[in-house]
Design a protein around this motif. Structure first.
Motif, PDB file in Angstrom:
ATOM      1  N   LYS A  90      -5.822 -35.948 -19.590  1.00 22.73           N
ATOM      2  CA  LYS A  90      -4.367 -36.124 -19.477  1.00 22.73           C
ATOM      3  C   LYS A  90      -3.621 -35.503 -20.657  1.00 22.73           C
ATOM      4  O   LYS A  90      -2.406 -35.342 -20.602  1.00 22.73           O
ATOM      5  N   SER A  91      -4.334 -35.215 -21.731  1.00 22.96           N
ATOM      6  CA  SER A  91      -3.711 -34.651 -22.936  1.00 22.96           C
ATOM      7  C   SER A  91      -3.728 -33.129 -22.840  1.00 22.96           C
ATOM      8  O   SER A  91      -4.625 -32.457 -23.368  1.00 22.96           O
ATOM      9  N   ALA A  92      -2.733 -32.581 -22.156  1.00 24.69           N
ATOM     10  CA  ALA A  92      -2.696 -31.143 -21.873  1.00 24.69           C
ATOM     11  C   ALA A  92      -2.614 -30.326 -23.161  1.00 24.69           C
ATOM     12  O   ALA A  92      -1.762 -30.569 -24.016  1.00 24.69           O
ATOM     13  N   LYS A  93      -3.514 -29.361 -23.272  1.00 26.74           N
ATOM     14  CA  LYS A  93      -3.505 -28.451 -24.417  1.00 26.74           C
ATOM     15  C   LYS A  93      -2.531 -27.295 -24.155  1.00 26.74           C
ATOM     16  O   LYS A  93      -2.121 -27.055 -23.035  1.00 26.74           O
ATOM     17  N   TRP A  94      -2.184 -26.565 -25.230  1.00 27.15           N
ATOM     18  CA  TRP A  94      -1.294 -25.382 -25.135  1.00 27.15           C
ATOM     19  C   TRP A  94      -0.052 -25.714 -24.302  1.00 27.15           C
ATOM     20  O   TRP A  94       0.357 -24.969 -23.392  1.00 27.15           O
ATOM     21  N   LEU A  95       0.553 -26.843 -24.658  1.00 30.24           N
ATOM     22  CA  LEU A  95       1.669 -27.371 -23.867  1.00 30.24           C
ATOM     23  C   LEU A  95       2.851 -26.407 -23.883  1.00 30.24           C
ATOM     24  O   LEU A  95       3.246 -25.929 -24.948  1.00 30.24           O
ATOM     25  N   ASN A  96       3.396 -26.111 -22.712  1.00 24.62           N
ATOM     26  CA  ASN A  96       4.657 -25.360 -22.714  1.00 24.62           C
ATOM     27  C   ASN A  96       5.775 -26.007 -21.929  1.00 24.62           C
ATOM     28  O   ASN A  96       6.916 -25.557 -22.022  1.00 24.62           O
ATOM     29  N   ALA A  97       5.476 -27.096 -21.208  1.00 25.77           N
ATOM     30  CA  ALA A  97       6.574 -27.841 -20.573  1.00 25.77           C
ATOM     31  C   ALA A  97       6.131 -29.258 -20.236  1.00 25.77           C
ATOM     32  O   ALA A  97       4.973 -29.496 -19.902  1.00 25.77           O
ATOM     33  N   LEU A  98       7.078 -30.168 -20.363  1.00 28.53           N
ATOM     34  CA  LEU A  98       6.953 -31.505 -19.784  1.00 28.53           C
ATOM     35  C   LEU A  98       8.016 -31.585 -18.708  1.00 28.53           C
ATOM     36  O   LEU A  98       9.195 -31.341 -18.965  1.00 28.53           O
ATOM     37  N   GLN A  99       7.562 -31.912 -17.499  1.00 14.32           N
ATOM     38  CA  GLN A  99       8.475 -31.923 -16.360  1.00 14.32           C
ATOM     39  C   GLN A  99       8.511 -33.324 -15.763  1.00 14.32           C
ATOM     40  O   GLN A  99       7.485 -33.830 -15.295  1.00 14.32           O
ATOM     41  N   PHE A 100       9.675 -33.941 -15.783  1.00 10.49           N
ATOM     42  CA  PHE A 100       9.812 -35.258 -15.171  1.00 10.49           C
ATOM     43  C   PHE A 100      10.014 -35.104 -13.668  1.00 10.49           C
ATOM     44  O   PHE A 100      10.779 -34.240 -13.223  1.00 10.49           O
ATOM     45  N   THR A 101       9.264 -35.926 -12.925  1.00 13.17           N
ATOM     46  CA  THR A 101       9.303 -35.838 -11.463  1.00 13.17           C
ATOM     47  C   THR A 101       9.527 -37.246 -10.901  1.00 13.17           C
ATOM     48  O   THR A 101       9.192 -38.236 -11.555  1.00 13.17           O
ATOM     49  N   GLU A 102      10.072 -37.331  -9.707  1.00 13.21           N
ATOM     50  CA  GLU A 102      10.278 -38.650  -9.094  1.00 13.21           C
ATOM     51  C   GLU A 102       8.975 -39.178  -8.518  1.00 13.21           C
ATOM     52  O   GLU A 102       8.642 -40.357  -8.667  1.00 13.21           O
ATOM     53  N   ARG A 103       8.236 -38.286  -7.843  1.00 15.52           N
ATOM     54  CA  ARG A 103       6.965 -38.683  -7.235  1.00 15.52           C
ATOM     55  C   ARG A 103       5.815 -38.388  -8.190  1.00 15.52           C
ATOM     56  O   ARG A 103       5.926 -37.519  -9.044  1.00 15.52           O
ATOM     57  N   ASP A 104       4.698 -39.088  -8.006  1.00 18.10           N
ATOM     58  CA  ASP A 104       3.496 -38.847  -8.801  1.00 18.10           C
ATOM     59  C   ASP A 104       2.734 -37.674  -8.192  1.00 18.10           C
ATOM     60  O   ASP A 104       2.081 -37.819  -7.163  1.00 18.10           O
ATOM     61  N   GLU A 105       2.840 -36.504  -8.794  1.00 19.62           N
ATOM     62  CA  GLU A 105       2.218 -35.293  -8.266  1.00 19.62           C
ATOM     63  C   GLU A 105       0.920 -34.997  -9.007  1.00 19.62           C
ATOM     64  O   GLU A 105       0.888 -35.003 -10.233  1.00 19.62           O
ATOM     65  N   ALA A 106      -0.139 -34.729  -8.276  1.00 17.90           N
ATOM     66  CA  ALA A 106      -1.446 -34.445  -8.871  1.00 17.90           C
ATOM     67  C   ALA A 106      -1.413 -33.133  -9.650  1.00 17.90           C
ATOM     68  O   ALA A 106      -0.755 -32.171  -9.252  1.00 17.90           O
ATOM     69  N   GLY A 107      -2.144 -33.090 -10.764  1.00 15.05           N
ATOM     70  CA  GLY A 107      -2.292 -31.866 -11.548  1.00 15.05           C
ATOM     71  C   GLY A 107      -3.629 -31.193 -11.262  1.00 15.05           C
ATOM     72  O   GLY A 107      -4.258 -31.445 -10.222  1.00 15.05           O
ATOM     73  N   PHE A 108      -4.071 -30.350 -12.200  1.00 12.00           N
ATOM     74  CA  PHE A 108      -5.265 -29.510 -11.989  1.00 12.00           C
ATOM     75  C   PHE A 108      -6.500 -30.340 -11.638  1.00 12.00           C
ATOM     76  O   PHE A 108      -7.114 -30.144 -10.591  1.00 12.00           O
ATOM     77  N   TRP A 109      -6.885 -31.286 -12.485  1.00 10.61           N
ATOM     78  CA  TRP A 109      -8.112 -32.063 -12.235  1.00 10.61           C
ATOM     79  C   TRP A 109      -7.880 -33.143 -11.192  1.00 10.61           C
ATOM     80  O   TRP A 109      -8.797 -33.520 -10.461  1.00 10.61           O
ATOM     81  N   GLU A 110      -6.660 -33.665 -11.106  1.00  8.28           N
ATOM     82  CA  GLU A 110      -6.377 -34.700 -10.103  1.00  8.28           C
ATOM     83  C   GLU A 110      -6.502 -34.110  -8.692  1.00  8.28           C
ATOM     84  O   GLU A 110      -6.939 -34.790  -7.770  1.00  8.28           O
ATOM     85  N   LEU A 111      -6.145 -32.832  -8.525  1.00  7.43           N
ATOM     86  CA  LEU A 111      -6.319 -32.162  -7.231  1.00  7.43           C
ATOM     87  C   LEU A 111      -7.799 -31.939  -6.922  1.00  7.43           C
ATOM     88  O   LEU A 111      -8.179 -31.712  -5.785  1.00  7.43           O
ATOM     89  N   ARG A 112      -8.651 -31.989  -7.960  1.00  8.43           N
ATOM     90  CA  ARG A 112     -10.090 -31.739  -7.801  1.00  8.43           C
ATOM     91  C   ARG A 112     -10.892 -33.029  -7.913  1.00  8.43           C
ATOM     92  O   ARG A 112     -12.064 -33.000  -8.267  1.00  8.43           O
TER      93      ARG A 112
END
Ligand SMILES: Nc1nc2c(c(=O)[nH]1)N[C@H]1C(S)=C(S)[C@@H](COP(=O)(O)O)O[C@H]1N2
Ligand SMILES: [Mo]
Length: 202
Positions: A162-184
């Motif tokens: 969950k601790s994203a490296k080389w961070l370039n954005a934090l995006q607030f969303t209304e729904r809980d959207e899966a990221g790279f590993w959550e999709l896998r």
């Protein structure tokens, strides 16, 4: 007596109590990345805070470094079963970032985006207070590229993916959207104390 961090004062039972189920302690700091470490030039580094598709504020490296800096010494837990105690970080607390952007603390979810195209989801509430930050220093030195430098998200109470490296954005969303590993197949929340490793773990 030579001490590194608080290692000298840690008792075996203290260390055991701080090790989540299924984890083993390491003194190393393994590097885990889905791809190669991106080359990021500080002169072109940008970090953006977004609400949905809208950029609320963006900082270059100089502006980011004028933000209040917070120190955090904390334990970290990787889903590949290593944990590391008393890691020492320095960076910008999310609350301080929100204040600088003039943004009220969001209630929904967050997607953290890396320069390598990586993303991961975290509830916005988990970024509040002193328990999370955007880290730019580790162990008294600028954060090494392999560990996410110039800047990485640090959410140490969740598994380290969950601790994203080389961070370039934090995006607030209304729904809980899966990221790279959550999709896998990884867990949407990822609490190490509840062993939330994979999607179907309770
Ligand atoms: N941008 C980005 N962040 C990332 C990753 C990645 O591949 N890209 N890997 C994640 C995973 S799976 C882990 S376990 C940790 C590892 O952090 P470390 O290499 O500093 O130990 O970074 C997380 N953050
Ligand atoms: Mo990981």
């Amino acid at each position: 007596m030579a001490t590194r961090g608080f290692t000298g004062r840690r008792t075996p039972s203290d260390a055991a109590a701080r090790t989540p189920p299924g984890q083993a302690l390491t003194d190393d700091f393994p590097v885990l990345s889905a791809g190669p470490t991106p080359k990021i030039d500080l002169a072109s580094w940008r970090f953006a805070l977004k609400v949905g598709p809208r950029t609320v504020k963006a900082w270059d490296w100089t502006a980011f470094n004028t933000l209040p800096m917070t120190r955090l010494t904390t334990d970290i837990h990787c889903v590949t079963t290593w944990s590391k105690l008393d890691t020492a970080w320095e960076g910008v607390a999310i609350d301080d970032l929100l204040a600088d952007a003039g943004l009220a603390p969001p209630t929904g979810f967050t997607l953290a985006h890396g320069y390598d195209g990586y993303s991961t989801n975290v509830p916005a509430a988990d970024l509040a207070g002193p328990k999370a930050m955007i880290a730019i220093r580790y162990d008294g030195a600028p954060l090494e590229p392999d560990h996410g430098g110039p800047a990485r998200l640090l959410v140490p109470h969740l598994y380290l993916w969950k601790s994203a490296k080389w961070l370039n954005a934090l995006q607030f969303t209304e729904r809980d959207e899966a990221g790279f590993w959550e999709l896998r197949g990884y867990h949407m929340y990822g609490d190490p104390w509840r062993e939330q490793r994979y999607h179907d773990d309770p």
